[in-house]
Scaffold this motif. Structure first.
Motif, PDB file in Angstrom:
ATOM      1  N   THR A  26       6.688  28.884  17.514  1.00 57.55           N
ATOM      2  CA  THR A  26       6.883  29.978  16.555  1.00 57.55           C
ATOM      3  C   THR A  26       7.790  31.070  17.122  1.00 57.55           C
ATOM      4  OG1 THR A  26       4.814  30.979  17.331  1.00 57.55           O
ATOM      5  CG2 THR A  26       4.696  29.553  15.386  1.00 57.55           C
ATOM      6  N   LEU A  32       4.605  31.914  11.640  1.00 58.60           N
ATOM      7  CA  LEU A  32       3.182  31.553  11.666  1.00 58.60           C
ATOM      8  C   LEU A  32       2.669  31.282  10.253  1.00 58.60           C
ATOM      9  CD1 LEU A  32       1.856  34.103  14.304  1.00 58.60           C
ATOM     10  CD2 LEU A  32       1.675  31.618  14.475  1.00 58.60           C
ATOM     11  N   GLN A  38       1.214  27.712   9.117  1.00 63.16           N
ATOM     12  CA  GLN A  38      -0.187  27.616   8.715  1.00 63.16           C
ATOM     13  C   GLN A  38      -0.314  26.987   7.319  1.00 63.16           C
ATOM     14  OE1 GLN A  38      -2.917  28.008  10.382  1.00 63.16           O
ATOM     15  NE2 GLN A  38      -1.818  28.574  12.229  1.00 63.16           N
ATOM     16  N   TRP A  74      -2.140  37.228  12.882  1.00 63.35           N
ATOM     17  CA  TRP A  74      -1.892  35.790  13.008  1.00 63.35           C
ATOM     18  C   TRP A  74      -2.111  35.294  14.428  1.00 63.35           C
ATOM     19  CZ3 TRP A  74      -1.746  33.163   8.743  1.00 63.35           C
ATOM     20  CH2 TRP A  74      -1.312  33.774   7.559  1.00 63.35           C
ATOM     21  N   ALA A  86      -4.494  32.271  15.322  1.00 67.50           N
ATOM     22  CA  ALA A  86      -3.949  31.092  15.990  1.00 67.50           C
ATOM     23  C   ALA A  86      -4.781  30.741  17.230  1.00 67.50           C
ATOM     24  CB  ALA A  86      -2.491  31.339  16.381  1.00 67.50           C
TER      25      ALA A  86
END
Length: 488
Positions: free
Chosen positions: A46, A61, A65, A135, A139
């Motif tokens: 990312t 992200l 996702q 995020w 993660a």
């Protein structure tokens, strides 16, 4: 195919009004579907992709996702790679309709259309600030969950949801919403629409009557229609659903669907008197009340104070199904929702869910359980409350300055949207189309009514609208309204 060619259209001027994170997701998804990105292809990290294309890492992200949630990519310790899709998926092309064939059932063809606001433009309702979501924290919890993966998590998920998440949701709802339940009463399903579909199919029979708020969440209306139920629209006022005198006798409901904490879309809060009256009515008639706790996460009327408790918590043994999601706290594409059922009905409802639906997203469910238990999600909620209150205040001020007293502003006690009522000479659907040409999205209020002529206004979400941009965006709405008035 080199990724640079796949993403060449990322900065296409024709898509300038579209959120870059959604554009990235769409380009990657299209390349996976048509085979330009082959199964097993490693996607850049990312940080690397964000640096290469000059975008925020949160945007990457978000795209990853969504692709992960939909099964287009897989995550492991090595990063993210393109998943192997079912045979026949690659190279999808438009299909021609066979001559004279009815491709859908009569019931499906009669479902009212639901128009979606374009991508994630400001004022799109139902979307939180995805750029502000933590995020990185999410993660980390996902990676921990993947580190613990066994064959069980890669098969179908536990019927009713992962035990860890059911426990965490029960504790979360008890603390924040006054919902009285045990983990055994909580059932995890794949999104709010699946929860409503389950209620319609498990609790009512074809032809049964269901009361729906008018205006109403369109997907709820469609779920009831698709299950063969007979909808009865019930008007909404400033205190929520307001059944007319004699309606309990004239059209006794098997189901009553309400959004009591923040009526969608008008924003009213169902009064305690009416909550108790609805409970008494469904109990006396042998029916069920479906309590959709839509948009209750953010309480703007009394910051820091708890909103009215859930109807379910007033009488835990009552025939109430409490439905909610984490869409406004996490992101809509996660597609994880919950149902809380009475203790005495848990076994039968649970068996019905097992018969109708296969469970999935076991890894995401475990990550969400850890996120709830850690308190990180509650901290994110507290952090975003003042942000959204500021945006609402700026939006109110800008709407009042641009449209004046001719347009009333509704809602705002909770949630992430306001309603701007329009005068009759400004039809909302025409105004939405005119505003779209100026790069502003909104949703017509008339879309939510059983009769399309029942309301006229704009549903304006401010979750993705930064305060600094709101006045200029409202000015564009004003320009669109002026162009309609001149044309008319």
């Amino acid at each position: 195919m080199p990724l640079a060619l796949v993403l060449a259209a990322l900065d296409d001027p024709a898509a300038a009004s579209e959120a870059r994170q959604l554009r990235l997701y769409q380009l990657l998804k299209a390349a996976i579907l048509d085979g330009r990105l082959a199964p097993g292809t490693r996607l850049p990290g990312t940080r690397q992709l964000a640096a290469d294309w000059g975008m925020a890492r949160n945007c990457v992200l978000f795209a990853y996702q969504l692709l992960l949630a939909e099964g287009f990519v897989e995550a492991d310790r090595g990063g993210t790679r393109v998943a192997t899709l079912p045979l026949g998926t690659a190279g999808l092309s438009p299909q021609h309709r066979p001559a004279g064939a009815d491709m859908l059932s009569r019931r499906a063809r009669q479902l009212p259309a639901i128009t979606r606001s374009e991508s994630l433009l400001p004022f799109a309702p139902g979307v939180p600030d995805l750029n502000a979501f933590p995020w990185g924290t999410w993660a980390r919890f996902l990676h921990r969950a993947w580190d613990e993966v066994t064959a069980r998590q890669l098969a179908y998920a536990e019927p009713g949801g992962e035990p860890e998440l059911r426990r965490a949701v029960a504790a979360f709802l008890s603390a924040r919403r006054g919902v009285a339940c045990t983990p055994e009463q909580v059932f995890i399903v794949a999104g709010g629409q699946v929860a409503l579909d389950a209620c319609a199919r498990l609790l009512a029979d074809n032809g049964d009557t269901v009361w729906l708020e008018n205006p109403c969440y369109p997907a709820a209306r469609n779920a009831m229609l698709a299950a063969g139920l007979k909808p009865v629209p019930v008007e909404v006022d400033r205190d929520g659903m307001a059944p007319a005198p004699g309606l309990w006798q004239a059209a006794p409901p098997r189901l009553v669907y309400v959004t009591p904490s923040h009526q969608y879309p008008l924003g009213s809060v169902l009064s305690l008197e009416r909550r108790l009256a609805l409970l008494a009515g469904v109990q006396a008639g042998g029916g069920w009340l479906i309590e959709d706790d839509y948009d209750s996460d953010y309480n703007h009327a009394q910051p820091g104070a708890r909103p009215l408790p859930a109807i379910q918590g007033l009488r835990p043994d009552a025939p109430v199904i409490y439905v909610g999601t984490f869409s406004k706290l996490l992101y809509p594409g996660l597609r994880i929702a919950y149902m809380v059922v009475p203790r005495w009905a848990a076994a039968e409802v649970g068996e019905g869910i097992r018969k109708l639906y296969r469970g999935g997203q076991a890894v995401e469910q475990r990550a969400l359980a850890r996120l709830l238990e850690s308190g990180q999600l509650t901290r994110h909620l507290r952090r975003m409350g003042p942000v959204y209150r500021e945006r609402q205040a700026v939006l109110r001020e800008a709407l009042a300055a641009r449209f004046g007293e001719r347009c009333e502003i509704l809602g705002g006690q909770a949630g992430l949207h306001l309603v701007l009522q329009l005068p009759a000479h400004l039809p909302d659907r025409a105004l939405v189309s005119a505003a779209r040409e100026l790069g502003v999205t909104a949703r017509p209020l008339s879309l939510y009514y059983a009769d399309a002529t029942g309301g006229n206004g704009l549903v304006l979400g401010y979750g993705m609208a930064e305060s600094a941009r709101i006045p200029e965006l409202v000015d564009r709405l004003g320009l669109a309204s002026e162009s309609l008035e001149k044309a008319g």
